[in-house]
Write a protein that holds these residues in place. Structure first.
Motif, PDB file in Angstrom:
ATOM      1  N   UNK A   1     -34.007  31.523 -89.405  1.00 49.70           N
ATOM      2  CA  UNK A   1     -34.522  30.624 -90.648  1.00 49.70           C
ATOM      3  C   UNK A   1     -33.613  30.124 -91.256  1.00 49.70           C
ATOM      4  N   UNK A   2     -33.966  28.794 -91.819  1.00 53.56           N
ATOM      5  CA  UNK A   2     -33.038  28.035 -92.746  1.00 53.56           C
ATOM      6  C   UNK A   2     -33.439  28.174 -94.060  1.00 53.56           C
ATOM      7  N   UNK A   3     -32.481  28.932 -94.769  1.00 52.58           N
ATOM      8  CA  UNK A   3     -32.761  29.201 -96.445  1.00 52.58           C
ATOM      9  C   UNK A   3     -31.847  28.868 -97.195  1.00 52.58           C
ATOM     10  N   UNK A   4     -30.785  27.982 -96.823  1.00 51.09           N
ATOM     11  CA  UNK A   4     -29.839  27.435 -97.685  1.00 51.09           C
ATOM     12  C   UNK A   4     -29.557  25.980 -97.500  1.00 51.09           C
ATOM     13  N   UNK A   5     -29.259  25.283 -98.491  1.00 51.18           N
ATOM     14  CA  UNK A   5     -29.054  23.879 -98.471  1.00 51.18           C
ATOM     15  C   UNK A   5     -27.371  23.602 -99.073  1.00 51.18           C
ATOM     16  N   UNK A   6     -26.675  22.696 -98.555  1.00 47.43           N
ATOM     17  CA  UNK A   6     -25.421  22.035 -98.932  1.00 47.43           C
ATOM     18  C   UNK A   6     -25.854  20.687 -99.592  1.00 47.43           C
ATOM     19  N   UNK A 123     -28.002  26.289 -91.786  1.00 43.09           N
ATOM     20  CA  UNK A 123     -28.092  25.627 -93.176  1.00 43.09           C
ATOM     21  C   UNK A 123     -28.315  24.125 -92.903  1.00 43.09           C
ATOM     22  N   UNK A 124     -28.945  23.771 -94.007  1.00 43.30           N
ATOM     23  CA  UNK A 124     -29.379  22.283 -93.989  1.00 43.30           C
ATOM     24  C   UNK A 124     -28.079  21.825 -95.193  1.00 43.30           C
ATOM     25  N   UNK A 125     -28.042  20.291 -94.691  1.00 42.98           N
ATOM     26  CA  UNK A 125     -27.263  19.407 -95.535  1.00 42.98           C
ATOM     27  C   UNK A 125     -27.988  18.409 -96.031  1.00 42.98           C
ATOM     28  N   UNK A 126     -28.029  18.038 -97.001  1.00 40.80           N
ATOM     29  CA  UNK A 126     -28.797  16.769 -97.580  1.00 40.80           C
ATOM     30  C   UNK A 126     -27.993  16.176 -98.406  1.00 40.80           C
ATOM     31  N   UNK A 127     -28.020  14.645 -98.343  1.00 43.00           N
ATOM     32  CA  UNK A 127     -27.240  13.588 -99.146  1.00 43.00           C
ATOM     33  C   UNK A 127     -28.087  13.115 -99.751  1.00 43.00           C
ATOM     34  N   UNK A 136     -43.457  12.092 -96.867  1.00 43.30           N
ATOM     35  CA  UNK A 136     -42.703  12.014 -95.649  1.00 43.30           C
ATOM     36  C   UNK A 136     -41.951  13.325 -95.485  1.00 43.30           C
ATOM     37  N   UNK A 137     -42.474  14.436 -94.574  1.00 44.47           N
ATOM     38  CA  UNK A 137     -41.816  15.613 -94.498  1.00 44.47           C
ATOM     39  C   UNK A 137     -40.697  15.816 -93.340  1.00 44.47           C
ATOM     40  N   UNK A 138     -39.672  15.041 -93.633  1.00 48.33           N
ATOM     41  CA  UNK A 138     -38.548  14.924 -92.430  1.00 48.33           C
ATOM     42  C   UNK A 138     -38.021  16.197 -92.329  1.00 48.33           C
ATOM     43  N   UNK A 139     -37.299  16.810 -93.369  1.00 55.59           N
ATOM     44  CA  UNK A 139     -36.755  18.180 -93.421  1.00 55.59           C
ATOM     45  C   UNK A 139     -37.477  19.239 -92.642  1.00 55.59           C
ATOM     46  N   UNK A 140     -38.767  19.340 -92.974  1.00 54.24           N
ATOM     47  CA  UNK A 140     -39.704  20.256 -92.488  1.00 54.24           C
ATOM     48  C   UNK A 140     -39.876  19.898 -90.980  1.00 54.24           C
ATOM     49  N   UNK A 143     -36.505  21.155 -89.370  1.00 54.60           N
ATOM     50  CA  UNK A 143     -36.415  22.621 -89.326  1.00 54.60           C
ATOM     51  C   UNK A 143     -37.373  23.109 -87.915  1.00 54.60           C
ATOM     52  N   UNK A 144     -38.376  22.593 -87.905  1.00 57.73           N
ATOM     53  CA  UNK A 144     -39.377  22.829 -86.854  1.00 57.73           C
ATOM     54  C   UNK A 144     -38.664  22.800 -85.481  1.00 57.73           C
ATOM     55  N   UNK A 145     -38.020  21.815 -85.319  1.00 55.82           N
ATOM     56  CA  UNK A 145     -37.220  21.384 -83.987  1.00 55.82           C
ATOM     57  C   UNK A 145     -36.199  22.293 -83.903  1.00 55.82           C
ATOM     58  N   UNK A 146     -35.418  22.733 -84.975  1.00 56.58           N
ATOM     59  CA  UNK A 146     -34.405  23.562 -84.998  1.00 56.58           C
ATOM     60  C   UNK A 146     -35.103  24.925 -84.546  1.00 56.58           C
ATOM     61  N   UNK A 147     -36.013  25.338 -84.930  1.00 54.49           N
ATOM     62  CA  UNK A 147     -36.712  26.708 -84.605  1.00 54.49           C
ATOM     63  C   UNK A 147     -36.982  26.681 -83.160  1.00 54.49           C
ATOM     64  N   UNK A 148     -37.460  25.571 -82.654  1.00 56.55           N
ATOM     65  CA  UNK A 148     -37.844  25.379 -81.121  1.00 56.55           C
ATOM     66  C   UNK A 148     -36.328  25.354 -80.171  1.00 56.55           C
TER      67      UNK A 148
END
Length: 295
Positions: A1-6, A123-127, A136-140, A143-148
């Motif tokens: 699970x991705x729970x942190x973001x930089x 972790x996520x990195x967001x500029x 548009x829920x890009x990050x979501x 994360x779905x792709x990462x979980x797959x």
């Protein structure tokens, strides 16, 4: 699970001088919220509540923005302005840590600064100057792709071939709605670019990247480039790219910032009607001026 973001926010913001001489670029408002708040709200919508903000000099306003403002809150409460009070408190459940990047050594170095807080988690990195349309829920989706796939995932956007020199560019093979990346090139010349698929400011990364960043030598611009580290990581594991399907604004650029302000303003119920009327007025003036020049 991705729970942190930089959230890297240590840049000098030179494209917005003199506005950013003493004020963070990340705090420039788009309609009624600073750019960095759009990034935080995007992450919160994905269940992320722990944020590591990489800051530099003259960035204290970012910390103040996400802190409590007791006098303001009391003033709003006593004035019965509950809507505004709720608005400034809606991020109060999120957790923020701040790390000073003492020297601007690039995005890769900024991410490395967050290692003590991320530890062994994805972790996520967001500029934050890459504004994604809030509808548009890009990050979501990433994360779905990462979980797959259980592999790092980076966001991609098709850009004109003439603009590839502004971005990290990938060479990859399409697999369904994702790309299996074969190579990455930082800011290539148009004639040398392997594609027009540009890396944009959303990443889902894994902690093994830190070991590479610790040994990474300076690349383009004399900085530690994230693209170079990802290229090295690619030798050890698969990395996927996800092509965005919604609207993204490069709000670190003046024109992109204005486009984001107009489009998000048109979605804001408080100003949309007046803004729409003003755009029609401006459009009519431009058409009239163009017609006058043609006579």
């Amino acid at each position: 699970m991705v729970k942190k973001a930089i959230l890297p926010a240590a840049g000098l913001g030179t494209r917005f001088l003199p506005a950013t001489k003493a004020s963070p670029k990340e705090m420039l408002p788009i309609v009624d919220k600073p750019m960095i708040q759009y990034a935080v709200e995007e992450a919160i919508s994905c269940g992320i509540e722990d944020f590591i903000v990489i800051t530099g000099k003259n960035k204290r306003a970012i910390e103040d923005h996400f802190d409590s403002a007791y006098e303001l809150e009391e003033k709003l409460r006593s004035s019965g302005k509950k809507k505004l009070l709720d608005e400034i408190n809606k991020l109060s459940h999120a957790n923020f840590a701040y790390i000073r990047q003492r020297v601007a050594m690039g995005l890769g170095h900024a991410i490395l600064c967050a290692k003590p807080f991320v530890r062994d988690e994805p972790f996520a990195v967001i500029l934050s100057d890459d504004i994604i349309d809030p509808d548009y829920h890009l990050l979501k989706e990433m994360i779905r792709v990462y979980n797959e796939v259980d592999c790092p995932v980076i966001a991609l956007e098709e850009v004109p071939k003439t603009e590839v020199f502004k971005y990290g560019i990938i060479d990859g093979a399409k697999e369904g709605d994702i790309f299996k990346i074969r190579n990455l090139v930082e800011k290539p010349k148009p004639e040398e670019a392997p594609s027009n698929l540009a890396i944009i400011g959303r990443y889902i990364l894994t902690p093994d990247l830190f070991r590479i960043l610790e040994k990474q030598k300076a690349g383009a611009g004399g900085e530690i480039q994230l693209t170079d580290a990802l290229k090295e990581l690619l030798k050890k594991r698969t990395i996927y790219g996800y092509l965005i399907k919604g609207r993204r604004y490069d709000a670190g650029d003046k024109l992109g910032f204005l486009k984001a302000t107009i489009d998000l303003g048109l979605k804001n119920p408080e100003v949309s009607e007046g803004l729409r009327d003003y755009i029609k007025e401006v459009s009519a003036r431009i058409k009239s001026a163009d017609a006058g020049r043609k006579r």
